[in-house]
Design a protein around this motif. Structure first.
Motif, PDB file in Angstrom:
ATOM      1  N   PHE A 117       0.936  -1.375   0.123  1.00  0.00           N
ATOM      2  CA  PHE A 117      -0.154   0.181  -0.090  1.00  0.00           C
ATOM      3  C   PHE A 117       0.646   1.335   0.059  1.00  0.00           C
ATOM      4  N   PRO A 118       0.626   2.604  -0.368  1.00  0.00           N
ATOM      5  CA  PRO A 118       0.789   3.398  -0.320  1.00  0.00           C
ATOM      6  C   PRO A 118       1.533   3.812   0.696  1.00  0.00           C
ATOM      7  N   LEU A 119       2.161   4.746   1.117  1.00  0.00           N
ATOM      8  CA  LEU A 119       2.106   5.671   2.539  1.00  0.00           C
ATOM      9  C   LEU A 119       1.510   7.246   2.517  1.00  0.00           C
TER      10      LEU A 119
ATOM     11  N   GLN B 265      -1.521   9.712  -6.332  1.00  0.00           N
ATOM     12  CA  GLN B 265      -0.438   9.802  -7.590  1.00  0.00           C
ATOM     13  C   GLN B 265      -1.282   7.829  -7.819  1.00  0.00           C
ATOM     14  N   LYS B 266      -1.359   6.728  -6.786  1.00  0.00           N
ATOM     15  CA  LYS B 266      -1.998   5.977  -7.296  1.00  0.00           C
ATOM     16  C   LYS B 266      -3.291   6.220  -7.412  1.00  0.00           C
TER      17      LYS B 266
ATOM     18  N   ALA C 201      -9.791   5.548  -3.840  1.00  0.00           N
ATOM     19  CA  ALA C 201      -9.804   5.146  -4.861  1.00  0.00           C
ATOM     20  C   ALA C 201      -8.668   3.967  -5.524  1.00  0.00           C
ATOM     21  N   ALA C 202      -7.971   4.066  -4.232  1.00  0.00           N
ATOM     22  CA  ALA C 202      -6.877   2.771  -4.460  1.00  0.00           C
ATOM     23  C   ALA C 202      -7.171   1.431  -4.551  1.00  0.00           C
ATOM     24  N   HIS C 203      -7.881   1.374  -3.209  1.00  0.00           N
ATOM     25  CA  HIS C 203      -7.619   0.144  -2.172  1.00  0.00           C
ATOM     26  C   HIS C 203      -8.814   0.020  -2.153  1.00  0.00           C
ATOM     27  N   GLY C 204     -10.452   0.694  -2.573  1.00  0.00           N
ATOM     28  CA  GLY C 204     -11.873   0.344  -1.663  1.00  0.00           C
ATOM     29  C   GLY C 204     -11.433   1.067  -0.368  1.00  0.00           C
ATOM     30  N   GLN C 205     -12.644   0.004   0.235  1.00  0.00           N
ATOM     31  CA  GLN C 205     -12.587   0.462   1.867  1.00  0.00           C
ATOM     32  C   GLN C 205     -11.744  -0.073   2.249  1.00  0.00           C
ATOM     33  N   GLN C 206     -10.428  -1.704   2.211  1.00  0.00           N
ATOM     34  CA  GLN C 206      -9.740  -1.299   2.867  1.00  0.00           C
ATOM     35  C   GLN C 206      -7.793   0.016   2.876  1.00  0.00           C
TER      36      GLN C 206
ATOM     37  N   VAL D 235      -5.200   4.086   5.516  1.00  0.00           N
ATOM     38  CA  VAL D 235      -5.272   5.325   4.935  1.00  0.00           C
ATOM     39  C   VAL D 235      -5.202   6.300   7.013  1.00  0.00           C
ATOM     40  N   ILE D 236      -6.712   5.841   7.208  1.00  0.00           N
ATOM     41  CA  ILE D 236      -6.775   5.872   8.377  1.00  0.00           C
ATOM     42  C   ILE D 236      -5.480   5.383   9.849  1.00  0.00           C
ATOM     43  N   GLU D 237      -5.809   3.944   9.004  1.00  0.00           N
ATOM     44  CA  GLU D 237      -4.219   3.376   9.950  1.00  0.00           C
ATOM     45  C   GLU D 237      -2.762   3.920  10.114  1.00  0.00           C
ATOM     46  N   GLY D 238      -2.708   4.644   9.060  1.00  0.00           N
ATOM     47  CA  GLY D 238      -1.227   6.073   8.361  1.00  0.00           C
ATOM     48  C   GLY D 238      -1.327   6.755   9.848  1.00  0.00           C
ATOM     49  N   PHE D 239      -2.188   7.731   9.962  1.00  0.00           N
ATOM     50  CA  PHE D 239      -2.387   8.795  10.060  1.00  0.00           C
ATOM     51  C   PHE D 239      -2.490   9.056  11.573  1.00  0.00           C
ATOM     52  N   THR D 240      -2.883   6.560  12.124  1.00  0.00           N
ATOM     53  CA  THR D 240      -2.944   7.616  13.438  1.00  0.00           C
ATOM     54  C   THR D 240      -1.972   6.873  14.251  1.00  0.00           C
ATOM     55  N   ARG D 241      -1.470   6.222  13.496  1.00  0.00           N
ATOM     56  CA  ARG D 241       0.840   5.866  13.860  1.00  0.00           C
ATOM     57  C   ARG D 241       0.863   6.702  13.631  1.00  0.00           C
TER      58      ARG D 241
END
Ligand code: FNR
Length: 375
Positions: free
Chosen positions: A15-17, A24-25, A334-339, A344-350
């Motif tokens: 996944f993008p980070l 971009q994806k 757009a890039a990976h649907g629900q996942q 994205v939310i997990e990235g923000f959380t971390r």
């Protein structure tokens, strides 16, 4: 067996980070007109740029030796506690990004205990979205309709379907001057993607003169041009609902005073991601004076330019109680649907969690200990 696991490894998705990678994806996945609509802003894009640049002009002065071992970034809004200070911003017509549209994002939000704000011009109706995530926290964003029976009808539907707050967007009495969309002749409404809440609305259907598609779209466009929008409409809405009412798009501290007089329950500092009036103040730069005017009497939320966890820390330190994630989650969708939305939310959380610890903040009630300076 060995070979099988190699296969699985190969299939593992990377996944993008960063925001830039997600964008971009997403650009590669969406139709050009749809992507142009999502990424661009109004006018020459001054405000859109300013939103992001504003974060670089504020710097955190962290605290040391603070024992941050009991890290907790939970926040309570209107009586409900969330583990993270994030919400998903109202973004219309999410089928532009992914065939599952809002159903995918509300499920992601619900799984991660993040409130989902459904747009009036969504591609799935109030009731469909509620059914997709019955236990998740859902708020409804209202574009005030010229025919106020339609506004009240939608609010009533949201109440019945279990939505917990009404967000009235006040910076959109008409659509901004968006050159990208004018050039590409892109009108997502005309593609029929934003009509779900209208065609399922008895008040809208009753007022409709003809039921052909063009007439429906024309009627929606007419309905959401609300040049007469005024505080008196907020007073009427207050009479019609017991749900908390938030105003989205407030930038001037004197509007905060009026909002408080009208009994508004929350403010969202926002310039609509630079999509409405170009040339306005960067949303982050408007935040301190709004927070000062509110004096913690009602929640102050923030959006426009949040791209990473350190941005979240800066907005919280400048007076926001929580932030709305906008384009980043749309690109995840757009890039990976629900996942993708979940990632994205997990990235923000971390990153927010790490940044708070490194700033010396164990829990959000201590955020006032941080000093913010102009960089
Ligand atoms: C939006 N936004 C928006 N806001 C709203 O109140 N109702 C809506 O239907 C929409 N639709 C919408 C579509 C798209 C494609 C975008 C990008 C934005 C604005 C949104 O809620 C939020 O204010 C901005 O997205 C914040 O800016 P950033 O952080 O996404 O740049």
């Amino acid at each position: 067996e060995g070979l099988l696991s190699v296969e699985t490894d190969r299939k593992e998705i990377h996944f993008p980070l960063s925001f830039e990678e997600w964008e971009q994806k997403a650009a590669g996945m969406m139709q050009p007109g749809g992507y142009g609509y999502a990424c661009s802003g109004a006018g020459k894009g001054e405000t859109g740029r300013r939103n992001e640049e504003a974060f670089g002009k504020w710097a955190i002065v962290p605290r040391m030796l603070s024992d941050v071992s009991d890290g907790d970034m939970s926040v309570t809004l209107f009586g409900r506690t969330y583990k993270t200070p994030f919400l998903l911003a109202p973004i219309g017509m999410q089928k532009l990004a992914h065939p599952e549209g809002e159903l995918a994002s509300v499920k992601a939000a619900s799984n991660l205990n993040v409130p989902f704000i459904l747009s009036t011009v969504a591609s799935h109706s109030i009731e469909e979205v509620a059914a997709a995530a019955p236990t998740g926290s859902k708020w409804f964003q209202l574009y005030w309709s010229n025919n106020e029976e339609i506004s009240f009808s939608m609010v009533e539907r949201a109440e019945k379907a279990g939505y917990e707050a009404i967000v009235v967007t006040v910076d959109t009495v008409r659509t901004g001057f968006r050159e990208t969309d004018i050039r590409s002749e892109f009108s997502p409404l005309s593609k029929g993607l934003g009509k779900a809440n209208y065609v399922s609305d008895p008040a809208f259907m009753k007022a409709l003169k003809s039921q052909d598609d063009d007439a429906i779209v024309a009627s929606i466009l007419e309905n959401i041009q609300t040049l007469s929008l005024h505080w008196r409409h907020i007073a009427k809405l207050k009479e019609r609902t017991n749900l908390p009412i938030l105003l989205k798009g407030i930038l001037h501290p004197e509007d905060v005073q009026t909002a408080l007089e009208y009994g508004v329950d929350g403010i969202i500092v926002s310039n609509h991601g630079g999509r409405q009036l170009d040339g306005v103040i960067g949303a982050l730069d408007a935040l301190p004076s709004i927070a000062e005017a509110v004096q913690k009497r009602i929640p102050v939320l923030f959006d426009s330019g949040i791209r990473r966890g350190t941005d979240v820390v800066k907005a919280l330190a400048l007076g926001a109680d929580a932030v709305l994630i906008g384009r980043p989650f749309l690109y995840g969708l757009a890039a990976h649907g629900q996942q993708g939305v979940e990632k994205v939310i997990e990235g923000f959380t971390r990153e927010t969690e790490i940044s708070l610890s490194l700033s010396g903040i164990a829990n959000l009630s201590q955020i006032g200990r941080l000093k913010m300076v102009r960089a």
